[in-house]
Motif scaffolding. Structure first.
Motif, PDB file in Angstrom:
ATOM      1  N   THR A 151       0.843  -1.198   0.000  1.00 51.96           N
ATOM      2  CA  THR A 151       0.000   0.000   0.000  1.00 51.96           C
ATOM      3  C   THR A 151       0.876   1.246   0.000  1.00 51.96           C
ATOM      4  N   GLY A 152       0.487   2.220  -0.822  1.00 51.64           N
ATOM      5  CA  GLY A 152       1.252   3.458  -0.877  1.00 51.64           C
ATOM      6  C   GLY A 152       0.637   4.462  -1.822  1.00 51.64           C
ATOM      7  N   GLY A 153       1.465   5.356  -2.321  1.00 52.06           N
ATOM      8  CA  GLY A 153       1.006   6.451  -3.160  1.00 52.06           C
ATOM      9  C   GLY A 153       0.660   7.648  -2.292  1.00 52.06           C
ATOM     10  N   ASP A 154       0.098   8.697  -2.919  1.00 50.63           N
ATOM     11  CA  ASP A 154      -0.265   9.883  -2.142  1.00 50.63           C
ATOM     12  C   ASP A 154      -1.761   9.940  -1.838  1.00 50.63           C
ATOM     13  N   HIS A 155      -2.459   8.818  -2.007  1.00 54.26           N
ATOM     14  CA  HIS A 155      -3.886   8.733  -1.670  1.00 54.26           C
ATOM     15  C   HIS A 155      -4.046   8.922  -0.159  1.00 54.26           C
TER      16      HIS A 155
END
Length: 132
Positions: A60-64
Motif C-alpha cells: 500500500t502506498g502512493g499519495d492517496h
C-alpha cells in the motif's frame, strides 16, 4: 592449481554470481506494486483544474489520503470500480456541478481504464468512497 580445478572454481564462481543476480531480480519483483493507479477528478466548470492522486496496493502506498481503506475496498470488489458500495447513507444536495472521475494504471497486473460522470463531488464520493 591444475587447469581443471581452476575451471571448476571459475564455474562455481559464475554460478554464484548468476544465482545472486537472480535472487536480486526476484526480490525487486516482489517489492513492485501489483496495483499502481492514478485517480483523477475533473470538474466540468470552466477554469477548474483536475485533481490527481496515486494509489499503489501490495504494498500500500502512493499519495492517496486513505490508501489502506481504498486498497481494501478495491480488493473486496475484485478491482471493479462499478461495484464499489460507497456510502449509501450519504445525503447529497441536488446541485448540478458535474465531475468526471477516471482511473488509469494497473489493478493486480491488469490494465485499468475506467471513467464515469457524476452529478457533483458529493455523488462521486457517496458512490465510490473510500477510493475517491
Amino acid at each position: 592449481m591444475t587447469t581443471s580445478s581452476l575451471r571448476r572454481t571459475l564455474a562455481t564462481a559464475c554460478l554464484v554470481v548468476v544465482a545472486l543476480g537472480l535472487a536480486a531480480c526476484s526480490d525487486d519483483d516482489a517489492e513492485s506494486p501489483k496495483t499502481n493507479l492514478t485517480l483523477t477528478v475533473t470538474p466540468a466548470a470552466p477554469g477548474s483544474a483536475p485533481t490527481h492522486v496515486t494509489l499503489t496496493c501490495e504494498p500500500t502506498g502512493g499519495d492517496h489520503p486513505k490508501a489502506e481503506a481504498a486498497c481494501a475496498a478495491l480488493a473486496a470488489v475484485g478491482g471493479d470500480f462499478d461495484k464499489l458500495p460507497g456510502d449509501p447513507t450519504t445525503a447529497c444536495i441536488q446541485v448540478f456541478e458535474p465531475v468526471d472521475a477516471s482511473v488509469t494504471g494497473t489493478w493486480q497486473g491488469k490494465q485499468v481504464d475506467w471513467r464515469k460522470a457524476f452529478g457533483n463531488k458529493c455523488e462521486l464520493s457517496a458512490r465510490t468512497t473510500p477510493v475517491f
